[in-house]
Design an enzyme around this catalytic site. Structure first.
Site, PDB file in Angstrom:
ATOM      1  N   HIS A 116      44.389  31.985  31.291  1.00  9.58           N
ATOM      2  CA  HIS A 116      44.827  33.097  32.367  1.00  9.58           C
ATOM      3  C   HIS A 116      44.457  34.412  31.676  1.00  9.58           C
ATOM      4  O   HIS A 116      45.042  35.419  32.240  1.00  9.58           O
ATOM      5  CB  HIS A 116      46.337  33.022  32.470  1.00  9.58           C
ATOM      6  CG  HIS A 116      46.909  31.919  33.147  1.00  9.58           C
ATOM      7  ND1 HIS A 116      46.969  31.679  34.379  1.00  9.58           N
ATOM      8  CD2 HIS A 116      47.235  30.676  32.428  1.00  9.58           C
ATOM      9  CE1 HIS A 116      47.480  30.530  34.728  1.00  9.58           C
ATOM     10  NE2 HIS A 116      47.628  29.873  33.586  1.00  9.58           N
ATOM     11  N   LYS A 139      53.936  45.033  39.394  1.00 13.22           N
ATOM     12  CA  LYS A 139      53.467  44.022  38.508  1.00 13.22           C
ATOM     13  C   LYS A 139      53.996  44.308  37.258  1.00 13.22           C
ATOM     14  O   LYS A 139      54.595  45.381  36.711  1.00 13.22           O
ATOM     15  CB  LYS A 139      51.854  43.875  38.449  1.00 13.22           C
ATOM     16  CG  LYS A 139      51.257  45.270  38.505  1.00 13.22           C
ATOM     17  CD  LYS A 139      49.716  45.331  38.641  1.00 13.22           C
ATOM     18  CE  LYS A 139      49.391  45.203  39.961  1.00 13.22           C
ATOM     19  NZ  LYS A 139      48.612  43.913  40.403  1.00 13.22           N
ATOM     20  N   ARG A 140      53.724  43.532  36.190  1.00 14.33           N
ATOM     21  CA  ARG A 140      54.177  43.771  34.625  1.00 14.33           C
ATOM     22  C   ARG A 140      53.232  45.344  34.302  1.00 14.33           C
ATOM     23  O   ARG A 140      52.337  45.335  34.860  1.00 14.33           O
ATOM     24  CB  ARG A 140      53.611  42.837  33.558  1.00 14.33           C
ATOM     25  CG  ARG A 140      54.494  41.584  33.557  1.00 14.33           C
ATOM     26  CD  ARG A 140      56.129  42.024  33.477  1.00 14.33           C
ATOM     27  NE  ARG A 140      56.316  42.358  31.915  1.00 14.33           N
ATOM     28  CZ  ARG A 140      56.632  41.737  30.930  1.00 14.33           C
ATOM     29  NH1 ARG A 140      57.326  40.529  31.289  1.00 14.33           N
ATOM     30  NH2 ARG A 140      56.796  41.868  29.630  1.00 14.33           N
ATOM     31  N   LYS A 152      46.356  47.073  33.658  1.00  9.61           N
ATOM     32  CA  LYS A 152      46.682  47.353  35.163  1.00  9.61           C
ATOM     33  C   LYS A 152      46.788  48.545  35.711  1.00  9.61           C
ATOM     34  O   LYS A 152      46.820  48.771  36.778  1.00  9.61           O
ATOM     35  CB  LYS A 152      48.259  46.475  35.360  1.00  9.61           C
ATOM     36  CG  LYS A 152      47.926  45.026  34.689  1.00  9.61           C
ATOM     37  CD  LYS A 152      49.402  44.354  35.165  1.00  9.61           C
ATOM     38  CE  LYS A 152      49.444  42.850  34.744  1.00  9.61           C
ATOM     39  NZ  LYS A 152      48.834  41.836  35.640  1.00  9.61           N
ATOM     40  N   THR A 164      47.962  37.456  41.756  1.00  6.43           N
ATOM     41  CA  THR A 164      48.419  36.719  42.828  1.00  6.43           C
ATOM     42  C   THR A 164      49.342  37.562  43.717  1.00  6.43           C
ATOM     43  O   THR A 164      49.230  37.333  44.988  1.00  6.43           O
ATOM     44  CB  THR A 164      49.227  35.438  42.244  1.00  6.43           C
ATOM     45  OG1 THR A 164      50.212  35.815  41.404  1.00  6.43           O
ATOM     46  CG2 THR A 164      48.697  34.281  41.671  1.00  6.43           C
ATOM     47  N   LYS A 182      49.505  37.836  47.993  1.00  5.82           N
ATOM     48  CA  LYS A 182      50.633  38.119  48.952  1.00  5.82           C
ATOM     49  C   LYS A 182      50.564  39.123  49.770  1.00  5.82           C
ATOM     50  O   LYS A 182      50.966  39.251  50.985  1.00  5.82           O
ATOM     51  CB  LYS A 182      51.979  38.020  47.954  1.00  5.82           C
ATOM     52  CG  LYS A 182      52.292  36.974  47.296  1.00  5.82           C
ATOM     53  CD  LYS A 182      53.053  37.105  45.848  1.00  5.82           C
ATOM     54  CE  LYS A 182      53.077  35.921  44.900  1.00  5.82           C
ATOM     55  NZ  LYS A 182      53.705  36.057  43.680  1.00  5.82           N
TER      56      LYS A 182
HETATM   57  C1  F58 Z   1      48.647  36.142  34.421  1.00  3.04           C
HETATM   58  N1  F58 Z   1      48.884  35.848  33.218  1.00  3.04           N
HETATM   59  C2  F58 Z   1      47.287  36.988  34.564  1.00  3.04           C
HETATM   60  N2  F58 Z   1      50.651  36.039  31.337  1.00  3.04           N
HETATM   61  O1  F58 Z   1      47.424  38.410  33.981  1.00  3.04           O
HETATM   62  C3  F58 Z   1      47.189  37.097  36.161  1.00  3.04           C
HETATM   63  O2  F58 Z   1      45.843  37.921  36.275  1.00  3.04           O
HETATM   64  C4  F58 Z   1      46.821  35.693  36.754  1.00  3.04           C
HETATM   65  O3  F58 Z   1      46.898  35.816  38.199  1.00  3.04           O
HETATM   66  C5  F58 Z   1      48.324  34.973  36.325  1.00  3.04           C
HETATM   67  O4  F58 Z   1      48.377  34.898  35.159  1.00  3.04           O
HETATM   68  C6  F58 Z   1      48.131  33.597  36.926  1.00  3.04           C
HETATM   69  O5  F58 Z   1      47.025  32.876  36.771  1.00  3.04           O
HETATM   70  C7  F58 Z   1      50.411  36.219  32.781  1.00  3.04           C
HETATM   71  O6  F58 Z   1      50.923  36.119  33.582  1.00  3.04           O
HETATM   72  C8  F58 Z   1      51.987  36.284  30.893  1.00  3.04           C
HETATM   73  O7  F58 Z   1      52.877  36.261  31.576  1.00  3.04           O
HETATM   74  C9  F58 Z   1      51.868  35.944  29.360  1.00  3.04           C
HETATM   75  C10 F58 Z   1      52.851  35.010  28.929  1.00  3.04           C
HETATM   76  C11 F58 Z   1      53.150  34.886  27.685  1.00  3.04           C
HETATM   77  C12 F58 Z   1      53.651  36.074  26.867  1.00  3.04           C
HETATM   78  C13 F58 Z   1      52.488  36.918  27.223  1.00  3.04           C
HETATM   79  C14 F58 Z   1      52.192  37.255  28.830  1.00  3.04           C
END
Ligand code: F58
Length: 800
Positions: free
Chosen positions: A357, A535-536, A541, A643, A647
Site C-alpha cells: 500500500h 484524509k490523514r 498529501k 479510495t 467516493k
Molecule cells: C493507504 N495506506 C494508502 N496506510 O496511502 C492509500 O493510497 C491507499 O488507497 C490505501 O492504503 C488503500 O490501499 C494506509 O492507509 C496506513 O494507514 C498505515 C497503517 C500502519 C501504520 C502506518 C500507516
C-alpha cells in the site's frame, strides 16, 4: 444466483415486537423509561437476530461445497458504524424507520448513537472493511482476521487550533455485534529458546499469552450471505496471582494480566515513533499466529493432506503487517507437522499473497535482527533459511530479506507470496520499477495490479439516500450490486430535468451539512462551492498546498473584494499521527487561517475555512455527499491509490488532482474534461527533486506564492507569536520534499479553472452527473472479483 439463503423478508409488526422483546428481555428496560442507547441496543439485537440464520447457512454452504476460503489478514478494519450497514443490506431501513416513528424515537439520532468503530488509521483499514462487505455480497467464503483493540484510533479535538488526542472508547458500551468465542483460543508465545530436533526445531517460548476470538458477522447485500470478522483479544494465560494478592502485593498480582492485555490495548497510530516498536511486532505476530492456527484447525477438520492447503486456503496479507505469516506458516508445517522445509516454503507460498500500500521508504517495515531474534528466535532462523533458499534458486546480490542488521518485511512478504499486488495502475508500475525492481525481474509473473474500490452499499446507498433514490428512479436498483450499470445514467447528463434534480440533491446535502457544521459552531453558506480535503494529515498529501493556495486567494480577494469571485467553503478533515510534528503544525496552521478568514469582514462571505474535529468514517459519510470539489493533490508517485477520491467522484464531486494513484484511472474514466488536472507527473517530480534550489526558483517565479509564504512567516495568522508558523514557510521554501512550491503555480491555475467551470452551473452539473455515471468501475465488488480471478483462484460459491 446460488445463495445460502433467500433474502430476508420483514413484517413491520413482527419487527416492532422483536425490538420491544429485546428491550424488555435482553436489556431489562421498560419502553417508558428507555433511553436512546437502550433503543439502539434493542434495535441492534433485533437486527442481529436476522443475520444469524444467513450467517449459519453460509458457513454450512461453505463446508458442503468444500469451497476454497479466503482469509484476509489485516492489522486494521476501519468498519465505522454497523447498524445502518446491516439494515441497508437486510432491506430493513424503511420498515425500521416506520417502527421508530410509531414509537416516537428519532431514527437519525438512534443511528448516530452507535460508536464509530475506528479499528484503523485510514485508507488501508477502510479498504479492508469495504472488502469484507464485498466478499459477503459476492458470496465468497471468507474470514477477516485482525485485532480487537480496546481503544481504536484516538479521538481528536482542538485546543486553540492544536490537535489534542484522547483515547477512543468504542467498547465502553455493550458491543452488540460480536459473539465471544472463548472456545476458540490459542496460546501465542514470545522469546525463549530454540532446540534443534531432527530436521526441525522445538521452540520453547519464555512468555505466553492467549488469543481469544470475538466474531462479528458481516452481512452482504440483500442478506444472501454472511462472512465472519474474527478479532483476537489478548488475555493472560493464567488468572491473577492470588498468592501475591494475599500478600498484599495488589499491583504485582495484576501485573501479568495487564502485560498480556497490553497487546490488544491500542491501535498503533503510526510508525513514525521508535517507542512501541517491540509492542507493534508483538501485535503483528500475535494476531497472525492466532489466525494461522485457526486456519489450520479448520483445514484439518475437513482434510487430512496438507499438500491440499493451497487449493483450499488463500491468505491475503494486507501490507507487511502480517508478513510474519510466511515464516510462521513454514514453522507450523515444518517444525510442527514435519513437512520438509522446501515443501513447507512452497506450500506456504501457494497460500499467501501480499498487497503493498505504499512506496514511501520510511513506511516500509523493517525490524532489527536483534529484536526479531529476541521476540521470535525460531522465526529469525527460518527467515535466514527462506532467504538462503531464495538466493540459491535465484542468484543475485541485490535482493535479500535481511540487510543492514534488519529483517526487511517487504522482500520477505514478496518472497513468501505467489502474488504481490499494488492498489492502482500507476502504483503497481512504480512498484515494478522501484521498490521491487529486482524481485520483479526475478519473478516477472508475481506482481499484479488490483485497483482499489469502495462498497456502493455504504458509500452511495447508505451515505447518500437522496442521490441513490434519484438514481434508482432513473435506472432501477440494479446498480447497487452491479455498479457499472451507473453508465445508464450517462444519457441523462444531457437531460436538463435530470441535471436539475441531480443539482437539487447536492444542494439539499449541502444544506444538511451546513446545519451539522453549525452545531459545531461553524457558519457556512450552502450557496458557496463546497471544496473538501479529508484524509490523514501527511506532507505527501499536501494539505499545506491547499491552505497556501487558500491564503493566496484570500489575499487577492482582499485586494479586490468586488471582483466576480466564486464563494467557497473549504473543508478540511483528518488526524495527524501523535508523533508527527510537522503534520500537527499543518493542522494548527489550517485552524489559524480559518480563524482569521472566517472573521474577516471583507472576505468572510466569499471564503471560509472549516475544520470539523475528529474526522472518522461517520463524518466522511456526511461530508462526501455534500462535496462539489474533491481535493486529491498528493505529490505524484506518493499516494498509492486513494479510495476517498473514488467516493467523491461516485457522489458527483469533480476532482482537482495530480496524476497520482487512482486519480489517473478516475480521470481516464470520467473524462479529462470533467477533471481538473494540475502538477508534475511522477517522473517530473523525481527530476525536479534533483534540482538544487527548486523551491527558490518556484517562489521567485510566482509573486502570489511569495506573498502567501510571507504572510505565514510574518505572523498574519499568529498575531500573538509571529514566528509560530515560520517553520512551515521555511520548509516549503527550503527542502520542500513534496514539491509544494513547485506545484503551486499550476494548482493556482487549476483552481481558477474550477471557478470558471462553476460559474456555468449547468455545465458543472453535467460534469457532476458524468462523474457519477462513469464511476461504476470503482466498486470494491469489481476489485474483489479481480483478486478472486488473479490472486486467490477462488471462484466463490454464491457468485453468479
Ligand atoms: C493507504 N495506506 C494508502 N496506510 O496511502 C492509500 O493510497 C491507499 O488507497 C490505501 O492504503 C488503500 O490501499 C494506509 O492507509 C496506513 O494507514 C498505515 C497503517 C500502519 C501504520 C502506518 C500507516
Amino acid at each position: 444466483m446460488m445463495t445460502a439463503t433467500p433474502a430476508v423478508r420483514v413484517d413491520k409488526d413482527e419487527f416492532r415486537a422483536a425490538v420491544l422483546r429485546h428491550l424488555t428481555y435482553s436489556l431489562g428496560k421498560d419502553a417508558d423509561h428507555a433511553q436512546i442507547t437502550d433503543w439502539r441496543l434493542a434495535f441492534s439485537f433485533a437486527v442481529r437476530d436476522r443475520i444469524v440464520d444467513p450467517w449459519f447457512a453460509s458457513t454450512r454452504a461453505s463446508y458442503a461445497a468444500q469451497a476454497k476460503r479466503v482469509y484476509y489478514l489485516s492489522m486494521e478494519f476501519l468498519i465505522g458504524r454497523l447498524l445502518e450497514d446491516a439494515i441497508i443490506n437486510l432491506g430493513l431501513r424503511d420498515v425500521a424507520g416506520e417502527v421508530f416513528a410509531d414509537l416516537g424515537v428519532d431514527f437519525e439520532t438512534l443511528l448516530e448513537d452507535e460508536p464509530d468503530a475506528a479499528l484503523g488509521n485510514g485508507g488501508l483499514g477502510r479498504l479492508a472493511a469495504c472488502f469484507l462487505e464485498s466478499l459477503s455480497t459476492l458470496g465468497v467464503p471468507a474470514y477477516g482476521y485482525g485485532i480487537r483493540y480496546e481503544h481504536g484510533l484516538f479521538r481528536q479535538s482542538f485546543d486553540k487550533g492544536r490537535q489534542i488526542e484522547t483515547p477512543e472508547d468504542w467498547l465502553h458500551q455493550r458491543h452488540v455485534w460480536e459473539f465471544e468465542r472463548p472456545e476458540a483460543a490459542f496460546r501465542i508465545g514470545f522469546g525463549g529458546n530454540v532446540a534443534l530436533a531432527g530436521q526441525g526445531a522445538v521452540w520453547t517460548p519464555a512468555e505466553t499469552v492467549v488469543a481469544s476470538a470475538f466474531d462479528t458477522p458481516v452481512i452482504g447485500w440483500q442478506g444472501r450471505w454472511a462472512n465472519t470478522l474474527r478479532l483476537w483479544a489478548a488475555e493472560p494465560e493464567h488468572g491473577f496471582d492470588l498468592a501475591r494478592f494475599n500478600q498484599g502485593d495488589y499491583a504485582g498480582a495484576a501485573a501479568p494480566e495487564a502485560a498480556a492485555r497490553t497487546i490488544s490495548r491500542v491501535l498503533y497510530p503510526d510508525d513514525t515513533t521508535d517507542g512501541g516498536k517491540r509492542l507493534r511486532l508483538k501485535q503483528e505476530y500475535f494476531f497472525t499466529a492466532a489466525s494461522l492456527r485457526d486456519i489450520l484447525r479448520r483445514f484439518d477438520s475437513e482434510y487430512n493432506d496438507l499438500r491440499l492447503l493451497p487449493r483450499k486456503v488463500a491468505i491475503q496479507l494486507n501490507d507487511t503487517h502480517p508478513a510474519i505469516a510466511g515464516p510462521e506458516l513454514v514453522r507450523l508445517l515444518h517444525d510442527e507437522k514435519g513437512m520438509a522445509l522446501d515443501e513447507a516454503i512452497a506450500t506456504a507460498r501457494g497460500c499467501l499473497s501480499y498487497t503493498n500500500h505504499t512506496l514511501l521508504p520510511e513506511a516500509l517495515e523493517r525490524w532489527s535482527e536483534s529484536l526479531m531474534g529476541d521476540l521470535l528466535p525460531r522465526h529469525l532462523q527460518l527467515i535466514e533459511r527462506i532467504d538462503a533458499a531464495h538466493a540459491k534458486d535465484h542468484p543475485t546480490r541485490s535482493v535479500t530479506m535481511i540487510g543492514g542488521g534488519d529483517v526487511l518485511m517487504g522482500p520477505l512478504a514478496f518472497g513468501m507470496a505467489h502474488r504481490v499486488n499494488g492498489v492502482s495502475g500507476l502504483h503497481t508500475d512504480l512498484m515494478k520499477k522501484t521498490v521491487f525492481a529486482e524481485l520483479h525481474r526475478l519473478h516477472p509473473e508475481r506482481i499484479v495490479n488490483q485497483t482499489n474500490g469502495v462498497t456502493p452499499r455504504r458509500w452511495l446507498l447508505a451515505a447518500n439516500p437522496r442521490l441513490s433514490g434519484l438514481i434508482t428512479e432513473a435506472i432501477g436498483d440494479g446498480w447497487i450490486d452491479d455498479l457499472e450499470r451507473l453508465a445508464d445514467l450517462e444519457p441523462m447528463a444531457d437531460d436538463a430535468g435530470f441535471r436539475a434534480a441531480f443539482a437539487a440533491v447536492k444542494r439539499a446535502n449541502k444544506e444538511d451539512l451546513a446545519t451539522f457544521l453549525a452545531q459545531g459552531g461553524a457558519e457556512v453558506d450552502p450557496a458557496g462551492m463546497f471544496d473538501i480535503q479529508i484524509k490523514r494529515i501527511h506532507e505527501y498529501k499536501r494539505q499545506h498546498l491547499n491552505i497556501l493556495e487558500t491564503i493566496a486567494l484570500w489575499q487577492e480577494m482582499r485586494d479586490d473584494p468586488h471582483a466576480d469571485w466564486v464563494p467557497r467553503v473549504k473543508i478540511f478533515g483528518g488526524k495527524a499521527a501523535p508523533g508527527y510534528f510537522f503534520a500537527k503544525e499543518i493542522i494548527h496552521l489550517i485552524n489559524a487561517v480559518s480563524e482569521t478568514l472566517n472573521s474577516d469582514p471583507v472576505t468572510s462571505h466569499l471564503l471560509r475555512v472549516v475544520y470539523p474535529a475528529n474526522y472518522n468514517v461517520s463524518l466522511a459519510e456526511r461530508l462526501i455527499p455534500a462535496a462539489e470539489l474533491s481535493e486529491q493533490i498528493s505529490t505524484a508517485g506518493k499516494e498509492a491509490s486513494g479510495t476517498g477520491n473514488m467516493k467523491f467522484a461516485l457522489n458527483g464531486a469533480l476532482t482537482i488532482g495530480t496524476l497520482d494513484g487512482a486519480n489517473v484511472e478516475i480521470r481516464d474514466l470520467v473524462g479529462a474534461e470533467n477533471f481538473f488536472l494540475f502538477g508534475m507527473d511522477a517522473a517530473a517530480v523525481e527530476d525536479r527533486r534533483k534540482i538544487a534550489g527548486h523551491a527558490d526558483h518556484a517562489i521567485a517565479a510566482d509573486s502570489r506564492l511569495a506573498r502567501a509564504l510571507a504572510a505565514i512567516r510574518d505572523g498574519v495568522f499568529s498575531r500573538d507569536d509571529s514566528r509560530r508558523f515560520a517553520g512551515i514557510a521555511d520548509n516549503i521554501a527550503g527542502e520542500d520534499k513534496f514539491l509544494v512550491a513547485s506545484d503551486f503555480t499550476d494548482y493556482w491555475r487549476a483552481q481558477r479553472e474550477v471557478e470558471q467551470a462553476y460559474r456555468d452551473q449547468d455545465g458543472w452539473n453535467r460534469a457532476a452527473v458524468l462523474n457519477t455515471a462513469r464511476s461504476g468501475w470503482f466498486s470494491s465488488d469489481r476489485t474483489i472479483r479481480g483478486y478472486m480471478a488473479e490472486i486467490w483462484d477462488a471462484p466463490g460459491i454464491a457468485a453468479e
